[in-house]
Design a protein around this motif. Structure first.
Motif, PDB file in Angstrom:
ATOM      1  N   GLU A  69       0.780  -1.264   0.000  1.00 38.20           N
ATOM      2  CA  GLU A  69      -0.185  -0.231  -0.103  1.00 38.20           C
ATOM      3  C   GLU A  69       1.001   1.231  -0.062  1.00 38.20           C
ATOM      4  N   ILE A  70       0.952   2.247  -0.969  1.00 38.49           N
ATOM      5  CA  ILE A  70       1.547   3.368  -1.055  1.00 38.49           C
ATOM      6  C   ILE A  70       0.388   4.441  -1.639  1.00 38.49           C
ATOM      7  N   ASN A  71       0.681   5.719  -1.123  1.00 37.48           N
ATOM      8  CA  ASN A  71       0.132   6.936  -1.457  1.00 37.48           C
ATOM      9  C   ASN A  71       1.003   8.042  -1.177  1.00 37.48           C
ATOM     10  N   PRO A  72       0.461   9.233  -1.527  1.00 35.69           N
ATOM     11  CA  PRO A  72       1.560  10.435  -0.995  1.00 35.69           C
ATOM     12  C   PRO A  72       1.544  10.431   0.488  1.00 35.69           C
ATOM     13  N   TRP A  73       1.041   9.956   1.278  1.00 36.36           N
ATOM     14  CA  TRP A  73       0.798  10.158   2.808  1.00 36.36           C
ATOM     15  C   TRP A  73       1.433   8.796   3.687  1.00 36.36           C
ATOM     16  N   LEU A  74       1.613   7.868   2.470  1.00 27.54           N
ATOM     17  CA  LEU A  74       2.419   6.563   2.970  1.00 27.54           C
ATOM     18  C   LEU A  74       3.081   6.281   2.001  1.00 27.54           C
ATOM     19  N   THR A  75       4.459   6.562   1.782  1.00 33.74           N
ATOM     20  CA  THR A  75       5.414   6.854   0.849  1.00 33.74           C
ATOM     21  C   THR A  75       6.370   5.618   0.837  1.00 33.74           C
ATOM     22  N   ARG A  76       6.395   4.883   2.150  1.00 29.17           N
ATOM     23  CA  ARG A  76       7.291   3.618   2.358  1.00 29.17           C
ATOM     24  C   ARG A  76       8.596   3.772   1.519  1.00 29.17           C
ATOM     25  N   LYS A  77       9.355   5.036   2.129  1.00 28.19           N
ATOM     26  CA  LYS A  77      10.340   5.291   1.190  1.00 28.19           C
ATOM     27  C   LYS A  77      11.775   4.241   1.389  1.00 28.19           C
ATOM     28  N   GLU A  78      11.741   3.948   2.693  1.00 25.34           N
ATOM     29  CA  GLU A  78      12.827   2.810   3.090  1.00 25.34           C
ATOM     30  C   GLU A  78      12.485   1.616   2.295  1.00 25.34           C
ATOM     31  N   ILE A  79      11.322   0.999   2.271  1.00 21.15           N
ATOM     32  CA  ILE A  79      10.882  -0.258   1.625  1.00 21.15           C
ATOM     33  C   ILE A  79      11.089  -0.124   0.226  1.00 21.15           C
ATOM     34  N   VAL A  80      10.902   1.110  -0.580  1.00 24.31           N
ATOM     35  CA  VAL A  80      10.914   1.431  -1.900  1.00 24.31           C
ATOM     36  C   VAL A  80      12.381   1.306  -2.244  1.00 24.31           C
ATOM     37  N   ASP A  81      13.137   1.797  -1.632  1.00 21.35           N
ATOM     38  CA  ASP A  81      14.575   2.220  -1.736  1.00 21.35           C
ATOM     39  C   ASP A  81      15.103   1.061  -1.895  1.00 21.35           C
ATOM     40  N   PHE A  82      15.127  -0.017  -0.981  1.00 23.92           N
ATOM     41  CA  PHE A  82      15.517  -1.319  -0.678  1.00 23.92           C
ATOM     42  C   PHE A  82      15.052  -2.218  -1.808  1.00 23.92           C
ATOM     43  N   CYS A  83      13.838  -1.986  -2.253  1.00 25.48           N
ATOM     44  CA  CYS A  83      13.405  -2.865  -3.429  1.00 25.48           C
ATOM     45  C   CYS A  83      14.112  -2.507  -4.908  1.00 25.48           C
ATOM     46  N   HIS A  84      14.173  -1.016  -4.869  1.00 25.41           N
ATOM     47  CA  HIS A  84      14.889  -0.664  -6.076  1.00 25.41           C
ATOM     48  C   HIS A  84      16.277  -1.076  -6.320  1.00 25.41           C
ATOM     49  N   ALA A  85      16.909  -0.855  -5.054  1.00 22.25           N
ATOM     50  CA  ALA A  85      18.313  -1.314  -4.854  1.00 22.25           C
ATOM     51  C   ALA A  85      18.816  -2.874  -5.234  1.00 22.25           C
ATOM     52  N   HIS A  86      17.749  -3.496  -4.932  1.00 22.19           N
ATOM     53  CA  HIS A  86      17.783  -4.987  -5.234  1.00 22.19           C
ATOM     54  C   HIS A  86      17.025  -5.674  -6.536  1.00 22.19           C
ATOM     55  N   GLY A  87      16.789  -4.494  -7.444  1.00 22.09           N
ATOM     56  CA  GLY A  87      16.235  -5.016  -8.843  1.00 22.09           C
ATOM     57  C   GLY A  87      14.783  -5.374  -8.745  1.00 22.09           C
ATOM     58  N   MET A  88      13.833  -5.022  -7.624  1.00 21.54           N
ATOM     59  CA  MET A  88      12.441  -5.206  -7.561  1.00 21.54           C
ATOM     60  C   MET A  88      11.536  -4.060  -7.735  1.00 21.54           C
ATOM     61  N   GLU A  89      10.706  -4.170  -8.761  1.00 27.28           N
ATOM     62  CA  GLU A  89       9.834  -3.165  -8.928  1.00 27.28           C
ATOM     63  C   GLU A  89       8.683  -3.109  -7.754  1.00 27.28           C
ATOM     64  N   VAL A  90       8.020  -1.979  -7.798  1.00 31.60           N
ATOM     65  CA  VAL A  90       7.014  -1.794  -6.585  1.00 31.60           C
ATOM     66  C   VAL A  90       5.800  -1.416  -7.099  1.00 31.60           C
ATOM     67  N   GLU A  91       4.830  -2.450  -6.635  1.00 30.27           N
ATOM     68  CA  GLU A  91       3.283  -1.966  -7.052  1.00 30.27           C
ATOM     69  C   GLU A  91       2.714  -1.344  -6.046  1.00 30.27           C
ATOM     70  N   ALA A  92       1.942  -0.373  -6.238  1.00 29.90           N
ATOM     71  CA  ALA A  92       1.147   0.671  -5.185  1.00 29.90           C
ATOM     72  C   ALA A  92      -0.182   0.120  -5.417  1.00 29.90           C
ATOM     73  N   TYR A  93      -0.743  -0.523  -4.152  1.00 28.20           N
ATOM     74  CA  TYR A  93      -2.190  -0.684  -4.123  1.00 28.20           C
ATOM     75  C   TYR A  93      -2.726   0.143  -3.235  1.00 28.20           C
ATOM     76  N   CYS A  94      -4.221   0.295  -3.492  1.00 26.59           N
ATOM     77  CA  CYS A  94      -5.015   1.537  -2.811  1.00 26.59           C
ATOM     78  C   CYS A  94      -4.412   3.112  -3.245  1.00 26.59           C
ATOM     79  N   PRO A  95      -3.904   3.122  -4.396  1.00 29.03           N
ATOM     80  CA  PRO A  95      -3.465   4.461  -4.761  1.00 29.03           C
ATOM     81  C   PRO A  95      -4.274   5.401  -4.859  1.00 29.03           C
ATOM     82  N   LEU A  96      -5.623   5.315  -4.797  1.00 24.87           N
ATOM     83  CA  LEU A  96      -6.565   6.113  -4.630  1.00 24.87           C
ATOM     84  C   LEU A  96      -7.006   6.546  -3.160  1.00 24.87           C
TER      85      LEU A  96
END
Length: 286
Positions: A174-201
């Motif tokens: 779950e990701i939105n502008p008020w729940l950016t999960r920056k640490e998880i996102v950065d870790f995923c991208h550093a290890h070659g994983m894409e991030v899907e954002a559910y409940c974006p609305l």
């Protein structure tokens, strides 16, 4: 793939449309119609799950749409995802549940992506589930595998496992502008994983946010379009949900504008942690 939706390339070389239709809370009975409507307006990526109870309906909707124009509509242009629910964690249960999900998807021949829906079991069961997923990829019935709701400890557990032969391609959270999960996102991208954002609305709960309202007026777009565009510009694969055809089309109509860097910064709240959904499995440490 639909020319209106750009593709991302996963770490295994497969491509995935960056905008999908989420099928949570879409009944199996209505799912076929919803999927056909979405395909008509340009969606080529659908996100289901064992827990949703609509895998068969989703698959049949795809199959029916393809059969209406077999000369021009190809299975390989559709991306279909499902997820293994927590009660099916563990090697034997996971293998059986993958087989059942494949049976429900027999009308479309294979599954593009299977995710572990959440980490909410234990280390042994999570890793046994991944073993079963790796075998499904080697058998060719599942093309890609990944995880959902995984925090950094869960991701490290998997990436450091001695039995790992296929890396996860995606972490869906779950990701939105008020729940950016920056640490998880950065870790995923550093290890070659894409991030899907559910409940974006944000289940429409942030449509009246002053910044969203302001940006809607600035860009002449709906609040939903602003939030979807935020996800896309952040590099996420966005999974908005609706069962209404006109809203499906509107949610797809986000490729004729760009939110400025200044406005993106104003909309992004890295210091906040506002969970909209009823659960947050990323905090689970079992």
């Amino acid at each position: 793939m639909s020319p209106s939706v750009p593709l991302k390339t996963l770490n295994n070389g497969a491509t995935i449309p960056e905008l999908a239709l989420g099928l949570w809370e879409t009944t199996n009975a209505e799912c076929s119609r919803v999927v056909e409507d979405a395909l008509d307006v340009g969606y080529r990526h659908f996100d289901s799950a064992q827990h949703y109870g609509n895998e068969k309906g989703a698959s049949e909707g795809i199959a029916k749409w393809l059969s209406e124009d077999p000369a021009n509509r190809r299975r390989e242009d559709i991306f279909y995802t499902t997820k293994i629910t927590e009660v099916n964690h563990g090697y034997e249960k996971a293998k059986a549940s993958i087989k059942e999900s494949l049976k429900k998807a027999e009308s479309i021949k294979y599954i593009d992506l299977v995710l572990i829906h959440s980490p909410m079991s234990n280390r042994e069961k999570r890793l046994e589930t991944w073993k079963a997923l790796q075998e499904a990829v080697n058998e060719g019935t599942v093309k890609s595998i990944g995880v959902s709701n995984y925090a950094i400890p869960h991701l490290k557990e998997l990436l450091e496992w001695e039995g790992l032969t296929i890396k996860p391609v995606i972490n869906q959270v779950e990701i939105n502008p008020w729940l950016t999960r920056k640490e998880i996102v950065d870790f995923c991208h550093a290890h070659g994983m894409e991030v899907e954002a559910y409940c974006p609305l944000t289940r429409c709960k942030k449509f009246d946010d002053p910044i969203v309202v302001k940006l809607s007026k600035t860009y002449g777009k709906t609040p939903a379009q602003i939030l979807i565009k935020w996800s896309l510009q952040k590099g996420f694969i966005a999974l908005p949900k609706t069962t209404h055809k006109e809203r499906m089309a509107s949610n797809l109509d986000v490729y004729d504008f760009t939110i400025s860097s200044e406005d993106m910064n104003e909309l992004t709240h890295d210091s906040e942690y506002q969970v909209i959904c009823d659960w947050d499995p990323t905090v689970y440490r079992g």
